[in-house]
Structure formats: structure tokens, C-alpha cells
Design a protein around this motif. Structure first.
Motif, PDB file in Angstrom:
ATOM      1  N   GLU A 151     -15.547 -33.071   3.995  1.00  0.00           N
ATOM      2  CA  GLU A 151     -15.523 -34.358   3.259  1.00  0.00           C
ATOM      3  C   GLU A 151     -15.256 -35.528   4.214  1.00  0.00           C
ATOM      4  N   THR A 152     -14.231 -35.379   5.043  1.00  0.00           N
ATOM      5  CA  THR A 152     -13.879 -36.439   5.997  1.00  0.00           C
ATOM      6  C   THR A 152     -15.035 -36.706   6.949  1.00  0.00           C
TER       7      THR A 152
ATOM      8  N   ASP B  83     -17.908 -38.639   5.356  1.00  0.00           N
ATOM      9  CA  ASP B  83     -17.582 -40.078   5.276  1.00  0.00           C
ATOM     10  C   ASP B  83     -17.797 -40.749   6.634  1.00  0.00           C
TER      11      ASP B  83
ATOM     12  N   ARG C  13     -20.800 -43.578   7.576  1.00  0.00           N
ATOM     13  CA  ARG C  13     -20.460 -44.895   8.146  1.00  0.00           C
ATOM     14  C   ARG C  13     -21.172 -45.105   9.483  1.00  0.00           C
TER      15      ARG C  13
END
Ligand SMILES: [Fe+2]
Ligand SMILES: [Fe+2]
Length: 321
Positions: A28-29, A32, A36
Motif C-alpha cells: 500500500e505504501t 502511494d 506520486r
């Protein structure tokens, strides 16, 4: 379900299911971070459409001939290998969807990665056909042959092996695209491949960070997976027709060879993860770490021998000219 920390995992091996669960937060991290960092780009902007014209056959245009190609001979060989490798995306998708699943954060990554990879074959084929860089009939026959064979990963038996493999393989692909562009002789080709290489670099970072988390969670098992993958590494396109011959030309041409594999692909990932300096391993992890260190030393001397042979060959060629 509770996940035991690495210290208390003891000799109990981590199953793929436990690892997938334990690493989901890291995925998940990383998604993200990836979203970005990844800038949107348009494949059509990298293709010089004004250079295009009809081919023979249905449209009654002009047949392809080698003198129409603006790219170097080594560029042509490498572009075909790289495109056929990208073309096999359905097989790669199948492999990682089977292993990582299609749900939750893992599923989000599997689909996003597949969508990004899809651009690579699109832009490369559009460029190659528009600029008449390679024989379109031969290219299509090779694609049919290669995709009909499918691709079976050497690492499908284990998710740690698969994560380790893709961390190195994405970097290998990045370097291969970048060097192909540099050797192609066409600045437009170089720009297009540099854009793809940027994607491959972000993919490498994703998997490398995942591998770092796995090293913390299950150090001994991950160390063994890294050793197995590094020692047995093969490029994903190894099954394509004429691969050995093309790979030999690509090696001499300075696009991808043992020296590049050692210096630009294996070493950077191993160093970044401090794989050879990892402390606190159990007997199996320690053994794998030592074997890995030994293998890297051997590979370095093999690379040196390759360089000597290549330099001698190039000197003989230059003397003939
Ligand atoms: Fe790709
Ligand atoms: Fe990639």
C-alpha cells in the motif's frame, strides 16, 4: 491472524500466504509512493507519425527494405528482442496475478503495473513501424511465435523468489532499453526508450523496497531467495527464437553483457539493500549470503574475461577495416 516478528519466527518457514498478508501494508505504501512519482505520459507523442507511409499488401504501398531503416544494425537486433520481451505481457500478468492475487493492495499493483507495461509495447511498435526501423513481417511472425510459446517464470514456486527476480529484472530491462537507445543511432528512438527506462526504474524501486521489507521480515528465507535468483538469473526473453545469437550480438555491442549485468544490475540492488552486510542471520541465511558473495566474485572475473575477449575481437575487426 497474527504475524510473528522475524526474531520469533525461528526455524518456522514463512508461507507465501503469510508473507502476502504481512507485506500488504508495505505494498500500500509503495503504491502511494509510486503513484506520486510516476508522471503521466502519452505514447503517441514519442512517435514521428509524419515519417509514416503505407506498406504493401492490403494498402498497396511500399514494401519494407533494410535501407529504409535509420537505426544501426545492433539497434535493430536489440529493439526486436526488447519489443518481443514487452509483447509477452499477458504471460507476465498471468504469473504475477497468480502469485500476488488480484485483490487488495497486491491486486491494485498487479493491474497498475500491467497498464504501465502495456504502454511499452505500444510505443515501441508504433515507432518501429512508422519509421520502418525493422522488417514488419518478420517482427509479426516472431511475435506470434514468441507469444504462442508463452512465458513460464523460473520463480513461480515462491513469492520471495519472484519479488527478488523482478527487482533485478526491472533494472535489467531499464538498462537494456537505455543502452539500446544510446546505440540506436536515432535520437527519436533514444528519447522514446529513455522514457520507457524511466518507468522500468520506478518498477525496480517498487520491488526493491518490497524486497527490503521481506529481508527484515524473513531474513534467512529472503537471503536464500536472493542467492537463488542471482545465481540462476535469466532474462525474461530467453525463450524467443534466435535469442542466444541476438544476446551475443547485444553483448559485443555493449547493450547488455556480463560486465553490465554485474556492475549496473546486480551490484546496485545488492548494495542498496546491504545484502552482503546483513547481520544476525541463521545458519541457512549465512550460507546463502556467503554463496552469494562468492558468486559475485566469480561473476566479476568472468566479466573481466569477457571484456578481454571482446576487446581482442573488436581490435581484430578494426585491423581488418
Ligand atoms: Fe516494460
Ligand atoms: Fe517494468
Amino acid at each position: 491472524m497474527t504475524i510473528a516478528p522475524s526474531q520469533s519466527a525461528g526455524s518456522e518457514a514463512w508461507s507465501d500466504t503469510r508473507l502476502l498478508y504481512a507485506l500488504e501494508e508495505v505494498v500500500e505504501t509503495e503504491i502511494d509512493r509510486h503513484i506520486r512519482a510516476a508522471k503521466e505520459w502519452m505514447p503517441h507523442e514519442y512517435v514521428p507519425w509524419s515519417q509514416g507511409r503505407d506498406f504493401d499488401g492490403v494498402m498497396g504501398g511500399e514494401a519494407w527494405a533494410p535501407e529504409q531503416s535509420k537505426v544501426t544494425e545492433i539497434g535493430r537486433i536489440s529493439l526486436v528482442v526488447n519489443l518481443l520481451t514487452e509483447d509477452n505481457l499477458p504471460s507476465y500478468h498471468h504469473e504475477i496475478a497468480t502469485l500476488f492475487g488480484r485483490d487488495g493492495a497486491w491486486g491494485t499493483w498487479v493491474h497498475r503495473w500491467t497498464a504501465e507495461e502495456g504502454r511499452h509495447a505500444i510505443v515501441m511498435r508504433d515507432y518501429l513501424l512508422t519509421t520502418r526501423a525493422v522488417d514488419p513481417v518478420e517482427l509479426e511472425r516472431l511475435r506470434m511465435h514468441h507469444m504462442s510459446e508463452g512465458f513460464e517464470s523460473d520463480n513461480a514456486h515462491s513469492m520471495l523468489h519472484s519479488v527478488a527476480y523482478v527487482a533485478f529484472q526491472e533494472l535489467a530491462t531499464r538498462i537494456s532499453h537505455r543502452n539500446t537507445g544510446r546505440e540506436s543511432g536515432d535520437p527519436l528512438c533514444e528519447r522514446m526508450l529513455a522514457r520507457i527506462a524511466t518507468d522500468e526504474n520506478l518498477h525496480m524501486v517498487f520491488y526493491r523496497n518490497l524486497l527490503a521489507a521481506a529481508l527484515q521480515l524473513a531474513p534467512d528465507q529472503t537471503m536464500q531467495a536472493i542467492r537463488d535468483v542471482v545465481v540462476g538469473f535469466r532474462m525474461p526473453g530467453h525463450g524467443m527464437p534466435g535469442f542466444e545469437r541476438s544476446a551475443a550480438r547485444i553483448a559485443i555491442g555493449g547493450i547488455y553483457n556480463l560486465r553490465i549485468h554485474h556492475d549496473d544490475v546486480l551490484q546496485p540492488v545488492l548494495r542498496h539493500l546491504k545484502v552482503l552486510e546483513t547481520q544476525g542471520l541463521g545458519p541457512e541465511g549465512l550460507k546463502a549470503q556467503e554463496e552469494l558473495g562468492f558468486f559475485m566474485g566469480e561473476l566479476d572475473s568472468q566479466a573481466r574475461k569477457f571484456e578481454e575477449r571482446r576487446d581482442a575481437l573488436l581490435a581484430r575487426r578494426a585491423a581488418r577495416v
